[in-house]
Scaffold this active site. Structure first.
Site, mmCIF file in Angstrom:
data_model
loop_
_atom_site.group_PDB
_atom_site.id
_atom_site.type_symbol
_atom_site.label_atom_id
_atom_site.label_comp_id
_atom_site.label_asym_id
_atom_site.label_seq_id
_atom_site.Cartn_x
_atom_site.Cartn_y
_atom_site.Cartn_z
ATOM 1 N N HIS A 159 -15.183 28.433 39.788
ATOM 2 C CA HIS A 159 -15.216 27.004 39.465
ATOM 3 C C HIS A 159 -14.223 26.251 40.352
ATOM 4 C CE1 HIS A 159 -11.763 28.621 37.288
ATOM 5 N NE2 HIS A 159 -11.254 27.385 37.287
ATOM 6 N N ASP A 192 -11.344 23.149 40.058
ATOM 7 C CA ASP A 192 -10.553 22.418 39.069
ATOM 8 C C ASP A 192 -10.708 20.918 39.271
ATOM 9 O OD1 ASP A 192 -9.586 24.791 38.079
ATOM 10 O OD2 ASP A 192 -7.753 24.750 39.282
ATOM 11 N N ARG A 248 -2.881 38.711 28.746
ATOM 12 C CA ARG A 248 -2.298 37.971 29.860
ATOM 13 C C ARG A 248 -2.199 36.499 29.482
ATOM 14 N NH1 ARG A 248 -5.321 36.165 35.381
ATOM 15 N NH2 ARG A 248 -3.491 35.309 36.488
#
Length: 755
Positions: free
Chosen positions: A684, A686, A746
């Site tokens: 993707h 941002d 994470r």
């Protein structure tokens, strides 16, 4: 009026003027000073007495003490009439000297007096006055106002007698004091006043007053007349009304604190050319001691206080033998119990002893401080008591050693609030006993004048000698007084300290008469940079890790706790990496910052689940969703944007030269990757001009896998470092994806900046 228990006699011999010693004609030769003798009447060696002696030594006055060790019976002169004992001692001293016509006698107080000039100047001005006896003068009449009309009128100058200063030829002074036949606690000033107001005696003894403060400067009612005059060698007091330089400065009545201020400069305490002239006097050399003194450290947590863990860490890292430190902690806040418990578990064997009194004891601040001080007072092996409030952040590991070496009864290090004039001392007090700004306050706070300063009030941190607690401050309730807060109560007790006969006195009916004012001096030192005061005013403890929200209130401490120690090297040493084209990697957060941010998010607990439907964003639909919590959800959006502007924007300007970011972001969030919920993120772009991505935990320890791949460059970052951020352009160029987390959890913090 005289307010303290002693007088000073200055005697001087001049054989070559026997025939005309009583004439002050200007044609006379100056008086020699080889036979000058100062007799000072003092029953105890108070701080004021020692200061007086220092000024006398500086000008080479020869001093002999009368009455030292004698019980004071002169009344409570600090509150009412009294002081007759001084006249009796003067009378006894004069009996063997009454036939010495070549003697000049100077009688002055010492506890509240400083010499500003030498004996040559005094004698010259006395000659010029052309009188046999000269009294100090003041503008206020004491102790009997009914005598006002009997005073001779004066064209200019002070009209009323003050017995704190008398200078005259020995035979004439003797004729005055030999008339004394009163009690020890009768008023000395009234005695001298009645003799002076007798026209026949005033004429026969050729008496007058020092109307224009040529020799004597009484401060009562005259503070506005007095200014400091700085010279290259020493500092003088100048009377601006009469344009005179008085030699004897007397802090009579309620002006003793102002005298303390003047004493910080005159005669040689501090000037612009040489700085502090007395700071190294009588210091203790710790290196010459067989062993370090034992110190009781009293720590007081009386309100919610940010960065408490850092406070305790600095206590542990003080450069002082820990086996010589006993620690007493009073904690009044339930919120801080977990912090203290953690510190105790990690450091319980570090100190000689460690005692905690918690909120369950329901102690007031005054009671808690009395308890801490009392632990040192009752222990003969306690050499010093260091009182520290938890809002003191000491950055100087040598602080305790420095304070001990200065060898003062009570002394504190200057600590200030970052960027403000707020400090832990007051330079002056108002008439009602509260804060007033002294002329030198700002210069001391800003370290434009450095030294050791006699001040009327201190708080937050100070060191007191154990012997002082067991002698001068042996009463047990110094922190409780009327409606004053504890520190104000302690300082008032110390300033106005009195000594009196014990209750088992063989003559108990005189108990009320034996109070001896012996005010203790309190000092602040700014000779070194010691640290700062933390602001506690707006500390909200509703968060799990509330220190994170202190970026505005306490920016220095926030930065110290949360910003990576190598952050500044980005700008000084180009300490960053470019693992992929236009992708920059740099340190920004400490491990503690990462841990606390993760803890805060998990404490909040409501993760989005990585669904496309998201009511938190405009339109309610997220194209590339993550399992996250927004900064806004935990009330951290303003603080996070400030972090971006303060610590990310400077890096942006360095790596993307010519681009000036607005430091604005709508999407600021922490992402959680786990194999069972969301392990990765599909490719993707941002919705940002550039993006930051901060690793909040460690690969290999907390999780396996993870990382980020940039498709255009076929470049991956697969080994994120905890606390490091990578920064990359957002839309158009840097299509990227989150690589799968294969094990563990994470966490990353993400911001889409300048959308």
């Amino acid at each position: 009026m005289e307010y303290l228990k002693f007088g000073v006699l200055v005697w001087f011999s001049c054989a070559q003027f026997i025939s005309n010693a009583h004439s002050a004609d200007s044609s006379q030769q100056p008086f020699p000073t080889e036979k000058l003798l100062v007799l000072t009447v003092a029953t105890q060696e108070t701080d004021g007495y020692l200061r007086f002696m220092h000024s006398a030594d500086y000008f080479n006055y020869t001093v002999k003490v009368l009455g030292m060790g004698e019980e004071w019976r002169g009344g409570d002169v600090g509150r009412s009439i009294g002081g007759g004992q001084k006249v009796r001692l003067l009378k006894e001293a004069m009996e063997g000297l009454s036939d010495q016509e070549d003697l000049v006698v100077l009688s002055v107080d010492s506890y509240d007096l400083i010499f500003a000039g030498g004996p040559e100047e005094i004698l010259r001005k006395f000659q010029e006055a052309n009188h046999k006896v000269l009294f100090a003068a003041e503008g206020l009449i004491w102790p009997d106002k009914r005598l006002q009309d009997k005073y001779p009128s004066v064209r200019s100058g002070k009209r009323f007698l003050n017995s704190g200063g008398i200078i005259g030829y020995a035979p004439y002074v003797n004729k005055i004091v030999e008339q004394w036949n009163l009690h020890e606690n009768d008023d000395d000033q009234l005695f001298y006043t009645k003799i002076y107001l007798d026209p026949q005696q005033r004429e026969s003894l050729n008496m007058s007053l020092d109307h224009k403060s040529q020799i004597f400067q009484n401060l009562n009612g005259a503070i506005d007349e007095v200014h400091l005059k700085f010279g290259t060698e020493r500092v003088r007091v100048r009377n601006t009304v009469y344009d005179t330089l008085p030699v004897v400065v007397h802090g009579n009545a309620n002006t003793k604190m102002y005298l303390n201020y003047l004493g910080n400069y005159i005669p040689n305490s501090w000037n612009y050319e040489r700085g502090c002239g007395v700071c190294d006097h009588n210091m203790v050399d710790l290196s010459q001691l067989k062993e370090y003194p034992t110190v009781m450290v009293g720590v007081f947590i009386e309100q919610p206080t940010p960065f408490l863990s850092q406070f305790f860490q600095r206590l542990v890292t003080l450069d002082y033998p820990k086996h010589k430190l006993n620690v007493f902690v009073h904690n009044n806040e339930v919120y801080h119990e977990r912090h203290i418990q953690k510190f105790w578990e990690e450091n319980k064997d570090v100190f000689k002893s460690f005692k905690v009194v918690g909120p369950e004891e329901n102690l007031s601040q005054g009671e808690a401080r009395n308890m801490g001080m009392g632990l040192c007072r009752k222990d003969p092996g306690c050499d010093y008591y260091l009182s520290m409030d938890a809002d003191v952040m000491l950055t100087n590991r040598q602080t305790l050693k420095i304070l001990i070496e200065q060898n003062r009864k009570i002394i504190g290090p200057l600590v200030t609030r970052h960027g403000k004039l707020w400090s832990n001392f007051w330079g002056a007090l108002s008439l009602d006993g509260y804060y007033a700004r002294s002329e030198d306050y700002i210069d001391i706070v800003q370290s434009k004048r450095t030294g050791v300063w006699n001040i009327p009030y201190m708080a937050h941190i100070y060191l007191i000698k154990g012997e002082v607690l067991r002698n001068e401050l042996k009463e047990r309730k110094h922190f409780v007084l009327e409606k004053l807060d504890p520190d104000m109560a302690l300082c008032k007790h110390a300033r106005e300290l009195t000594n009196h006969r014990e209750k088992d006195s063989p003559n108990p009916e005189t108990f009320h008469m034996l109070r001896v004012p012996k005010g203790m001096f309190m000092y602040i030192t700014n000779r070194h940079d010691f640290g700062r005061l933390i602001s506690t005013a707006n500390f909200n403890t509703s968060h799990y890790n509330s220190d994170l929200w202190q970026i505005f209130e306490n920016p220095m401490d926030w930065k110290e706790k949360y910003i990576h120690p190598n952050y500044t090297r980005i700008f000084t040493e180009n300490y960053l990496e470019e693992p992929c084209p236009d992708v920059f990697w740099f340190p920004v957060f400490t491990e503690r910052a990462c841990d606390e941010l993760v803890e805060e998010m998990e404490h909040y607990g409501t993760w989005s689940g990585g669904n496309h439907e998201d009511k938190r964003i405009t339109g309610g639909y997220e194209t590339v969703p993550t399992d996250d919590i927004h900064m806004k959800q935990i009330g951290y959006d303003k603080e996070w944007l400030h972090f971006i502007r303060e610590f990310i924007s400077p890096v942006t300007l360095k790596v993307f030269s010519g681009y000036y970011t607005k430091g604005y972001a709508v999407m600021n969030f922490v992402v959680k990757y786990t194999p069972g919920r969301q392990a990765y993120l599909r490719p993707h772009h941002d919705s940002s001009t550039f993006t930051i991505n901060v690793a909040l935990n460690s690969k290999g320890t907390d999780f396996q896998g993870g990382g980020c791949r940039f498709h255009r460059y076929n470049c991956s970052l697969d080994s994120p470092r905890k606390g490091w951020s990578f920064m990359h352009p957002g839309r158009l160029t840097h299509l990227h994806e989150g690589l799968p987390t294969t094990n563990g959890t994470r966490y990353i913090a993400v911001s889409f900046i300048d959308p």
